[in-house]
Design an enzyme around this catalytic site. Structure first.
Site, short mmCIF file in Angstrom:
data_model
loop_
_atom_site.label_atom_id
_atom_site.label_comp_id
_atom_site.label_asym_id
_atom_site.label_seq_id
_atom_site.Cartn_x
_atom_site.Cartn_y
_atom_site.Cartn_z
N CYS A 13 0.83 -1.20 0.00
CA CYS A 13 0.00 0.00 0.00
C CYS A 13 0.87 1.26 0.00
CB CYS A 13 -0.92 0.01 1.22
SG CYS A 13 -2.36 -1.05 0.96
N PRO A 14 0.51 2.27 -0.72
CA PRO A 14 -0.77 2.44 -1.40
C PRO A 14 -0.82 1.93 -2.84
CG PRO A 14 0.43 4.48 -1.55
CD PRO A 14 1.32 3.51 -0.82
#
Lengths: 78, 352
Positions: A13-14
């Site tokens: 992530c992201p």
């Protein structure tokens, strides 16, 4: 309505959210996108991203280290 | 509808870091009836998420992305933009130099506001919001550096800083009446008390730690490893995998021409296993222990040394002999029986 798949494994992530966001940009309302991830953060981040952008998460499934999230594009957010 | 029309709803794009300041700045403008959408940039150096996702010991911590969380609290959309490639020039050659570590804060802010300005133009928005507070940061948030950001980003007077707007000349959104300057703020300096008070006034009870610790480039240990990488490659070029690997493991450079990265716990081992095809890698087979990746051109005697070093960090550190398996990038493998190095045989200078 058409079904699409996105492999977001081994990225953190992201990036899985960004890939999901970019994939959804090319889809039509009602299309289904299945995203497969390995970062545990996606369990929170992809549904949050979906809610704030008006997409509906139909299902989240965890199988060992893989997380599968099914999104309906522009579905009514739950 | 003309943007000067009384019933026109102006549109602003707000840089959302996930911290308190950008949350407050955005809320202050939303409350004035402006349509706001958030934007967040992923540079590859963001602390957000990554290390928590990798390290098993951190897995009990909430694994939310704070920028997304803030956007949801504010009820706005958030656009997360991958800027890994264009950001390289900011890191490699910052016009305004680095801060205490390899943090190019002023160039970084100019770059991000510039990217927000590009987005604004592509999406027909009217102005940009940041959570900057004059005097809050020594490099990028100063009275004399604010105009540099406005000029170099191209945003000029479309850049509104709601938390310290009253300390600054009126911007276009204030002059046009899209926002009421009287309802903006005059925060300045390093104190967080005004922000805490405003958060309480807005009914915001939960928020992430103040920004500043959100970028690995502000971290001395990380910067030291990045500096070593650049020095030993003879170039500041990097790929995402390079900067990701600097976030995990112990990094030791026993010889100038190779570095060894040794995982510190199970989560890191798992993460590093994904790189086995790109690196010569070592792991103990006679005892439990970590995974090591070799970055550089390690010869036979170097691999012997790397194996002894790895054995030191295995459960066989006190054994007379540890078996280490070596996997090469061409798929071949080899086994070595080695005596673990003693603690005193590992010079401090090897640790990056």
């Amino acid at each position: 309505m058409s079904e699409h798949h996105l492999d977001a494994r081994r990225i953190l992530c992201p990036l899985p959210v960004i890939r999901t966001q970019n994939a959804v940009q090319d889809l039509q309302p009602g299309d289904i996108l299945t995203v497969v991830c390995t970062d545990p953060g996606t369990v929170s981040d992809i549904p949050t991203w979906s809610r704030i952008n008006g997409h509906k998460v139909l299902n989240i499934n965890k199988d060992n280290d893989e997380i599968t999230i099914v999104i309906e594009v522009n579905g009514v957010a739950s | 509808m003309p943007k000067t029309d009384a019933i026109y709803t102006p549109k602003a794009v707000s840089l959302i870091s996930g911290g308190l300041d950008s949350m407050l700045a955005t809320k202050a403008v939303i409350d004035q009836g402006v349509h706001v959408e958030g934007i967040n940039f992923f540079t590859g150096f963001c602390v957000e998420g990554h290390t928590h996702a990798i390290r098993k010991k951190d897995q009990a911590k909430p694994k939310r992305n704070n920028a997304l969380w803030v956007a949801e609290q504010l009820g706005i959309k958030l656009h997360i933009i991958d800027v890994i490639e264009p950001y390289k020039k900011v890191v490699m050659n910052p016009k305004h130099g680095y801060g205490a570590n390899l943090n190019p804060c002023l160039d970084c802010k100019g770059f991000m506001v510039g990217k927000a300005y590009e987005w604004l133009q592509q999406n027909d928005f009217d102005f940009i919001i940041t959570g900057e507070v004059m005097g809050q940061r020594p490099m990028s948030q100063r009275r004399d550096t604010f105009p540099i950001i406005e000029r170099e980003s191209g945003a000029k007077d479309l850049l509104l800083r709601p938390l310290c707007a009253k300390k600054l000349p009126a911007t276009l959104p204030e002059r046009e009446g899209w926002v009421d300057r009287d309802k903006l703020y005059d925060f300045h300096g390093r104190s967080r008390k005004p922000q805490m008070a405003l958060a309480a006034q807005f009914g915001i009870e939960e928020y992430a730690q103040p920004a500043g610790g959100c970028c690995f480039l502000t971290d001395a240990a990380y910067s030291s490893k990045l500096s070593d990488l650049w020095q030993n490659r003879g170039s500041k070029e990097y790929e995402l995998d390079d900067i990701m690997l600097l976030k995990v493991g112990r990094h030791l450079r026993p010889r100038e021409h190779f570095k060894i990265i040794i995982s510190r716990e199970e989560g890191e081992t798992k993460f590093m296993q994904g790189y086995r095809k790109e690196f010569t890698h070592l792991y103990p087979t006679s005892h439990g222990g970590p995974l090591a990746l070799i970055d550089g051109d390690a010869k036979e005697d170097d691999l012997q040394l790397a194996a002894q070093l790895l054995a030191r960090y295995s459960q066989g550190r006190d054994a007379s002999e540890v078996t280490i398996n070596i996997g090469f990038m061409n798929g071949e493998t080899k086994s070595l029986q080695v005596k673990p190095l003693l603690k005193e045989e590992i010079p401090d200078a090897w640790y990056l």
